[in-house]
Enzyme design. Structure first.
Site, PDB file in Angstrom:
ATOM      1  CD  GLU A 141      -0.146  -3.280   6.652  1.00 45.63           C
ATOM      2  OE1 GLU A 141       0.915  -3.510   6.059  1.00 45.63           O
ATOM      3  OE2 GLU A 141      -1.256  -3.683   6.234  1.00 45.63           O
ATOM      4  CG  ASP A 170      -4.463 -10.296   1.519  1.00 46.20           C
ATOM      5  OD1 ASP A 170      -5.454 -10.318   0.759  1.00 46.20           O
ATOM      6  OD2 ASP A 170      -3.373 -10.807   1.208  1.00 46.20           O
ATOM      7  CE  LYS A 315       2.841  -5.163  -2.260  1.00 49.87           C
ATOM      8  NZ  LYS A 315       3.963  -4.222  -1.996  1.00 49.87           N
ATOM      9  CG  ASP A 339       4.148  -1.135   0.336  1.00 49.68           C
ATOM     10  OD1 ASP A 339       3.621  -2.013  -0.384  1.00 49.68           O
ATOM     11  OD2 ASP A 339       5.358  -1.135   0.625  1.00 49.68           O
ATOM     12  CG  ASP A 484       9.112  -6.451  -4.840  1.00 50.44           C
ATOM     13  OD1 ASP A 484       9.953  -7.357  -4.718  1.00 50.44           O
ATOM     14  OD2 ASP A 484       8.884  -5.636  -3.932  1.00 50.44           O
TER      15      ASP A 484
END
Length: 773
Positions: A141, A170, A315, A339, A484
């Site tokens: 990312e 993280d 997460k 995100d 989620d």
């Protein structure tokens, strides 16, 4: 204290949103659905009649041809097992179709009135909003992508002093922290530019990537020079960030410019470090302004503490840490989580979400507002069926109607009411006030930035949750790959409602996987996590009993049972083609003397035709619909199957599920070029690709061999083998890109020779066993 419309001084006191029921042709759809169900019952009746005949007569009744009868009787035990298997898989398919009706039976549309909101409440009265963005790996990312998302969120058309943005890293990377520092400086130019020219989208990367003639700035007298200047600043900033990432570190000169870099010591690693909280911009500070002198949103970097041997819960753990950290610093009553690749594409999304929370009649019931997950890199014909268009335009609206406010929490693009995330049960008597300046229940701390940082570090420590209900009754749920969905079930079971709002302008856009392997890995993780929920204490039929409606329980189960679909699909893809090669019919003969085939014809034909019509109504091309059928088959026979196996092994204690982060960037320009040309990307010898190739080759062999056998037995296209020819033929047509990757293509996206060899050997072996044993 409840919200009062009177505060607006005589403005429209009507609702801030409307729920409208209905769909075009809703009555006609229900008639078609009822007839499909009757045909499914007819299919079940046919299988039962076969089984009863076999049970009581001892001989299978498959036709009048003596040669075929002799062959079948000689191998009757295997035939009997196949009939049992066909009956069971068709029962599963039928029941799953019934589940699917729970999300299509009552479609509802949510319509917010943001103009009423702006008339009713002034900027000073609007509630504060905390925005959570999660990132975990600077390699998968890239920081330059993350900050483009951050900048788009900082530029909302919302009072900046009411916004606080938290980036949870993280990966605990000083590269990400450095990128955020760069973004905070660029924001002083970018935010006023966005608001001055009202541009969309407000992600600089997405905005500058658009064609030069598409921006509204270019049609103004002085807009183009400013656009050129701001683009130059952005490119320079991005270059500095990418160079730092390439070098793998930050210069000592840069480290001396901000105290935050002192948090990183030589022994700190991604998995072993203390909690870090840095307020890069303090929105309360009157000196924190942009180049126009307007206040900037609060911007906070956070890396929660991690230690070896201490669970960090992926997460979900990151989100829970942000909930606690934000409660110390800004304590906004509304939370948006996204995100890191989901940038804002609609600068008014906050106001639209607030219409639901601040509605005087029903707003106090709503725990979260879920915006659909959309992507901006979908090919014209949606090669990998990643667009979620049908889910967004049909299924999620059907979820709203299924449980009168039982919407999936999808993990991104979701606005939450803070207290619902903190484990508080819904109560009709508990109506917290969201209006600022009227004794709001969510006061913001007046402590200094340094004091807030130190207090926030305490709640971000990995030991803070010990002996608490965090991850169980508070915050996001732990122990699941799709935290989620489990969290949404828990919230609904506490009495809260939720809504899905599919805005006309897509509110958030992200990056979909652009290789087949990435796509299948992602769906494996999702289906594995959802099946874990079904087998856990969060199963909607146990946890939801008495808490949510039966229709909502069915709607949840439609998604949670994805992995189970792998077994009947695999059976249908393997057994009918092999029995075709064997010369044993498994479907009723197509003839006027045998009306049983009509049940199969209508069940499959009507369902397929409806699927096609629904896709076209949602904006699909016919080729996109066909790509969707291909991907559904590939997912069920690979990703879902592997997910089911892994879940079973985990239940037996033989393996442990782990979170797999989907990369947000393409590997090479060659891969990206093939994706844009809609050429499927294989390029590896993964177990899932081997499985896909074996099934494709097996059906091709069975179709060719079975067709010769049908001709040899003297049957035409219409006869006892028609059904199996159609099954094998459909699978072969769907797998045409697989055959190309096996024997025709020579690029790096084709299947390796090892996969070709394995698929041919395994498929040939299965065919030989079917014919001679």
């Amino acid at each position: 204290m409840g919200l009062r419309a009177e505060d607006a001084g005589g403005v429209d006191k009507g609702p801030l949103f409307q729920t409208r029921s209905g769909r075009r042709g809703g009555a006609a759809y229900k008639v078609v659905a009822a007839t499909i169900f009757l045909s499914i019952c007819g299919v079940w009746a046919y299988r039962l009649s076969q089984l009863l005949s076999l049970l009581f007569s001892g001989e299978p009744r498959v036709g009048d041809d003596q040669m075929m009868m002799t062959t079948t009787m000689r191998k009757g035990s295997c035939y009997g097992l196949s009939l049992v298997g066909m009956f069971l898989v068709e029962v599963v398919f039928g029941l799953f179709w019934v589940l699917s009706q729970s999300i299509r039976w009552n479609i509802v549309h949510q319509l917010p009135f943001k103009d009423k909101l702006s008339l009713r409440y002034k900027d000073k009265q609007l509630p504060r909003v905390d925005i959570f963005v999660c990132t975990a790996d600077p390699e998968r990312e890239p920081p330059s992508m993350v900050i483009s998302t951050v900048l788009s969120l900082m530029s909302f058309n919302y009072p900046p002093e009411k916004l606080s943005l938290y980036l949870s890293d993280d990966g605990c990377s000083e590269l990400t922290f450095y990128a955020l520092l760069e973004a905070s400086d660029f924001a002083k130019q970018w935010i006023p530019f966005c608001k001055k020219f009202n541009i969309e989208p407000r992600s600089p990367e997405a905005y500058f990537a658009r064609e030069r003639g598409s921006g509204s700035v270019q049609h103004t007298a002085n807009g183009w020079p400013e656009r050129t200047a701001i683009e130059g600043l952005y490119r320079e900033m991005k270059h500095r960030i990418d160079e730092a990432v390439k070098m793998g570190g930050i210069s000592e000169e840069m480290k001396g410019k901000h105290k935050g870099f002192s948090e990183w010591h030589p022994k700190a690693t991604k998995w072993d470090h203390q909690s870090i909280v840095q307020m890069i911009i303090d929105g309360r500070d009157e000196q924190s302004v942009d180049v126009e002198g307007c206040r900037l949103p609060t911007l906070v970097y956070m890396a929660r503490e991690k230690r070896p041997g201490r669970p960090h819960n992926f997460k979900a753990g990151s989100m829970n840490a942000m909930i606690r950290v934000s409660s110390v610093i800004s304590n906004a009553p509304v939370i948006l989580n996204l995100d890191c690749d989901m940038y804002s594409n609609d600068s008014d999304a906050v106001q639209e979400a607030l219409c639901f929370f601040m509605d005087e009649r029903r707003g106090h019931q709503i725990a979260f507002v879920q915006f659909p997950q959309n992507f901006d890199n979908i090919t014209p014909n949606d090669l990998y069926y990643n667009s979620c268009t049908i889910i967004n335009k049909v299924e999620m609206k059907g979820m709203d109607g299924a449980g009168d406010g039982t919407q999936l929490y999808c993990g991104t693009g979701c606005f939450h009411r803070r207290e619902s995330l903190c484990g508080i049960k819904y109560s009709e008597d508990h109506r917290p006030n969201l209006v600022e300046g009227e004794g709001t229940d969510f006061e913001r701390s007046e402590r200094s930035a340094v004091e807030l940082e130190e207090a926030a570090k305490v709640v971000a420590d990995c030991s803070y949750e010990q002996g608490t209900l965090w991850g169980y009754e508070m915050g996001l749920v732990y122990g699941c790959l799709v935290e989620d969905i489990a969290t949404g079930i828990a919230i609904h079971c506490r009495g809260w409602k939720s809504v899905c709002y599919n805005s006309e302008r897509r509110a958030f856009l992200g990056m979909a996987p652009d290789t087949l392997e990435m796509c299948l890995v992602q769906f494996k993780r999702w289906s594995e996590g959802m099946f874990q929920i079904f087998t856990s204490r969060y199963c909607p039929f146990t946890r939801g009993r008495g808490n949510i409606s039966f229709l909502a329980q069915m709607a949840y189960s439609y998604y949670l049972l994805w992995a189970i679909l792998s077994l009947p699909t695999l059976f249908y893809v393997v057994v009918p083609p092999l029995f075709l090669l064997r010369g044993v019919p498994l479907f009723p003969e197509v003839s006027f003397a045998n009306p049983w085939f009509l049940f199969f014809l209508y069940a499959v034909g009507a369902r397929t035709l409806y699927s096609m019509v629904e896709a076209v109504q949602c904006g699909f091309t016919l080729r996109a619909w066909w790509n969707a059928q291909r991907m559904l088959l590939l997912r069920r026979t690979s990703a879902f199957l592997f997910a089911l196996v892994d879940t079973g092994l985990a239940q037996l204690g033989l393996s442990e599920s782990g979170f797999v982060l989907t990369p947000k960037t393409v590997t090479t320009s060659e891969v990206q070029a093939r994706y844009k040309r809609e050429v499927m990307e294989f390029g590896s010898s993964s177990a899932m690709f081997t499985h896909v190739a074996v099934l494709a080759v097996l059906n091709l062999f069975c179709l060719v061999g079975g067709a010769f056998r049908v001709i040899w037995l003297g049957y035409g296209l219409l006869g006892p083998f028609t059904g199996q020819l159609l099954v094998a033929g459909t699978v072969v047509l769907i797998n045409l890109p697989v055959y190309e990757a096996l024997v025709i293509r020579s690029d790096h996206g084709s299947l390796p020779i090892t996969v070709v060899f394995r698929s041919v050997v395994l498929a040939s072996s299965a065919c030989l066993v079917a014919v001679y044993f």
